[in-house]
Design an enzyme around this catalytic site. Structure first.
Site, PDB file in Angstrom:
ATOM      1  N   GLU A  92       0.768  -1.123  -0.090  1.00  0.00           N
ATOM      2  CA  GLU A  92       0.017  -0.096   0.057  1.00  0.00           C
ATOM      3  C   GLU A  92       0.875   1.332   0.074  1.00  0.00           C
ATOM      4  O   GLU A  92       2.017   1.326   0.732  1.00  0.00           O
ATOM      5  CB  GLU A  92      -1.003   0.125   1.214  1.00  0.00           C
ATOM      6  CG  GLU A  92      -1.745  -1.026   0.822  1.00  0.00           C
ATOM      7  CD  GLU A  92      -2.986  -1.344   2.039  1.00  0.00           C
ATOM      8  OE1 GLU A  92      -3.946  -1.919   1.991  1.00  0.00           O
ATOM      9  OE2 GLU A  92      -2.851  -0.289   3.081  1.00  0.00           O
ATOM     10  N   CYS A 105       3.641   8.608   1.123  1.00  0.00           N
ATOM     11  CA  CYS A 105       3.827   7.726   1.919  1.00  0.00           C
ATOM     12  C   CYS A 105       3.993   6.375   1.493  1.00  0.00           C
ATOM     13  O   CYS A 105       3.198   5.623   0.837  1.00  0.00           O
ATOM     14  CB  CYS A 105       3.033   7.636   3.142  1.00  0.00           C
ATOM     15  SG  CYS A 105       3.208   6.347   4.305  1.00  0.00           S
ATOM     16  N   CYS A 112       5.791  -6.714   7.979  1.00  0.00           N
ATOM     17  CA  CYS A 112       6.654  -6.124   8.918  1.00  0.00           C
ATOM     18  C   CYS A 112       6.953  -7.163   9.785  1.00  0.00           C
ATOM     19  O   CYS A 112       6.045  -7.810  10.289  1.00  0.00           O
ATOM     20  CB  CYS A 112       6.269  -4.677   9.444  1.00  0.00           C
ATOM     21  SG  CYS A 112       7.482  -3.994  10.425  1.00  0.00           S
ATOM     22  N   CYS A 116       4.833  -4.243  16.292  1.00  0.00           N
ATOM     23  CA  CYS A 116       4.156  -3.432  16.974  1.00  0.00           C
ATOM     24  C   CYS A 116       2.622  -3.515  17.478  1.00  0.00           C
ATOM     25  O   CYS A 116       1.969  -3.835  16.480  1.00  0.00           O
ATOM     26  CB  CYS A 116       4.642  -2.036  16.570  1.00  0.00           C
ATOM     27  SG  CYS A 116       6.373  -1.499  16.309  1.00  0.00           S
ATOM     28  N   CYS A 119      -0.101  -1.648  15.568  1.00  0.00           N
ATOM     29  CA  CYS A 119      -0.051  -1.558  14.231  1.00  0.00           C
ATOM     30  C   CYS A 119      -0.798  -2.799  13.392  1.00  0.00           C
ATOM     31  O   CYS A 119      -0.212  -3.957  13.694  1.00  0.00           O
ATOM     32  CB  CYS A 119       1.466  -1.402  13.930  1.00  0.00           C
ATOM     33  SG  CYS A 119       1.600  -1.299  12.103  1.00  0.00           S
ATOM     34  N   CYS A 334      -1.453   6.736   9.721  1.00  0.00           N
ATOM     35  CA  CYS A 334      -0.301   5.712  10.445  1.00  0.00           C
ATOM     36  C   CYS A 334      -0.825   4.588  11.087  1.00  0.00           C
ATOM     37  O   CYS A 334      -1.675   4.558  12.123  1.00  0.00           O
ATOM     38  CB  CYS A 334       0.264   6.719  11.344  1.00  0.00           C
ATOM     39  SG  CYS A 334       1.703   6.112  12.175  1.00  0.00           S
TER      40      CYS A 334
HETATM   41  S1  SF4 Z   1       4.561   0.549  13.374  1.00  0.00           S
HETATM   42 FE1  SF4 Z   1       4.211  -1.191  12.112  1.00  0.00          FE
HETATM   43  S2  SF4 Z   1       5.208  -1.063  10.049  1.00  0.00           S
HETATM   44 FE2  SF4 Z   1       6.141   0.365  11.492  1.00  0.00          FE
HETATM   45  S3  SF4 Z   1       7.791  -0.837  12.707  1.00  0.00           S
HETATM   46 FE3  SF4 Z   1       6.097  -1.156  14.003  1.00  0.00          FE
HETATM   47  S4  SF4 Z   1       5.118  -3.232  12.953  1.00  0.00           S
HETATM   48 FE4  SF4 Z   1       6.474  -2.222  11.570  1.00  0.00          FE
END
Ligand code: SF4
Length: 350
Positions: A92, A105, A112, A116, A119, A334
């Site tokens: 994306e 962006c 990933c 986190c 996220c 975000c």
């Molecule tokens: S916020 Fe999401 S995309 Fe960014 S490093 Fe953490 S897990 Fe990865």
């Protein structure tokens, strides 16, 4: 021999390649201008190259494009693209209009690995790294819609941890800031990391001086460790130390992104310890009200608390901006990027 993706290559590498093939190196400058400044996407369009030069390129390179699988337009005119890669995976990219320019962006990975907890991309795990060409091509694609206002800013805040795909991201930065490439000002490009300390140190020594942003989100190891597993590998003391030592040009600061989560990161005590923590770093803080995804365990802070938090920092001389997220209604803000066909099927375009 499998042809190379020409967009994975820097101009310096292409110049060397032309020399090795008995062609003048400045052909590389011409090819870059066609690709990145004149938006030409096939060999025939490169009309100032001799036929034999074009044939040499055809025999050795290809110019893959990303396909637009889907696109959503937000009420604020932000656009989120679901872009298809050659192997069928999707990423994306978000294009955001501001009063006098656009910002794009970009993603650096499919998924990933950093996990986190706030996220949605983190929940996918890492599927694969993007090549430099796949990063660069996101900008080409978004630029097609950046009409009226120039596309001036790039942020590496989409899917993925850019420093977990370090070499490809650095190659992409070189192409994006090359005077024969996109020619973006280095001051207009920002790379955001979750806090990979060795790569931050290395980034400080790079020739391309893009802005550094760090996703902080907690002012104690306990809170940050709960939100971001990376904190167990590189704790706050290590992170702050590398930031204190980071070579910054005059008037530049490191941006710390700080998500305000109700009852977790948004108290005045948190604001106090944030100031204490960052003592000795040249910084500014970007406060990000959390955009709650439907299945999230966290909540957005109340608006009064967000303002109180920001006021507390401002009153103590801290540069603290509040990011009013663009594209909230299209899950383009975000921490909300997730490459899933189901997220973006409303407006099929390709
Ligand atoms: S916020 Fe999401 S995309 Fe960014 S490093 Fe953490 S897990 Fe990865």
């Amino acid at each position: 021999m499998t042809p190379h993706n020409l967009k994975d290559w820097t101009r310096a590498r292409l110049r060397d390649w032309f020399s090795e093939h008995n062609e003048r190196p400045f052909r590389a400058d011409q090819v870059f201008t066609w690709l990145y400044q004149k938006n030409v996407s096939d060999w025939d369009g490169m009309s100032n190259l001799a036929k034999s030069t074009r044939q040499l390129l055809i025999d050795n390179f290809h110019l893959p494009r990303l396909t637009r699988v889907a696109e959503r337009v937000s009420q604020d005119d932000s656009r989120k693209y679901l872009l298809g890669l050659q192997d069928g995976k999707t990423i994306e990219t978000v294009l955001m209009p501001h009063h006098d320019h656009h910002t794009v962006c970009v993603s650096s990975q499919v998924g990933c690995a950093m996990g986190c907890s706030f996220c949605v991309t983190g929940k996918m795990g890492l599927i694969r790294n993007l090549s430099a060409g796949e990063i660069v091509e996101q900008v080409v694609e978004a630029r097609r819609d950046a009409t009226g206002l120039p596309l001036r800013n790039i942020v590496f805040m989409g899917m993925g941890e850019p420093f977990h795909n370090y070499d490809q991201v650095m190659t992409a930065l070189e192409i994006l800031t090359d005077e024969y490439g996109f020619n973006f000002s280095q001051r207009r490009v920002t790379v955001s990391t979750s806090g990979l300390v060795p790569q931050i140190r290395r980034f400080g020594q790079e020739r391309v001086k893009a802005n550094l942003a760090i996703s902080l989100n907690g002012s104690s190891d306990t809170v940050r460790g709960r939100l971001m597993p990376v904190n167990k590998r590189y704790n706050l003391a290590q992170l702050v130390q590398v930031c204190q030592e980071f070579p910054l040009e005059a008037r530049k600061r490191i941006t710390f992104e700080y998500i305000l989560l109700k009852g977790i990161t948004d108290s005045i005590d948190d604001a106090k310890s944030l100031i204490r923590l960052l003592h000795g770093v040249k910084f500014k803080i970007n406060l990000i009200p959390f955009n709650a995804a439907p299945d999230s365990e966290y909540q957005r802070s109340d608006w009064e608390q967000i303002q109180r938090f920001q006021r507390y920092l401002l009153d103590r001389g801290v540069v603290a901006t509040l990011r009013i997220s663009k594209g909230q209604d299209i899950q383009g803000a975000c921490g909300q990027l997730r490459s899933e066909q189901g997220l973006a099927v409303e407006e099929e375009v390709g």
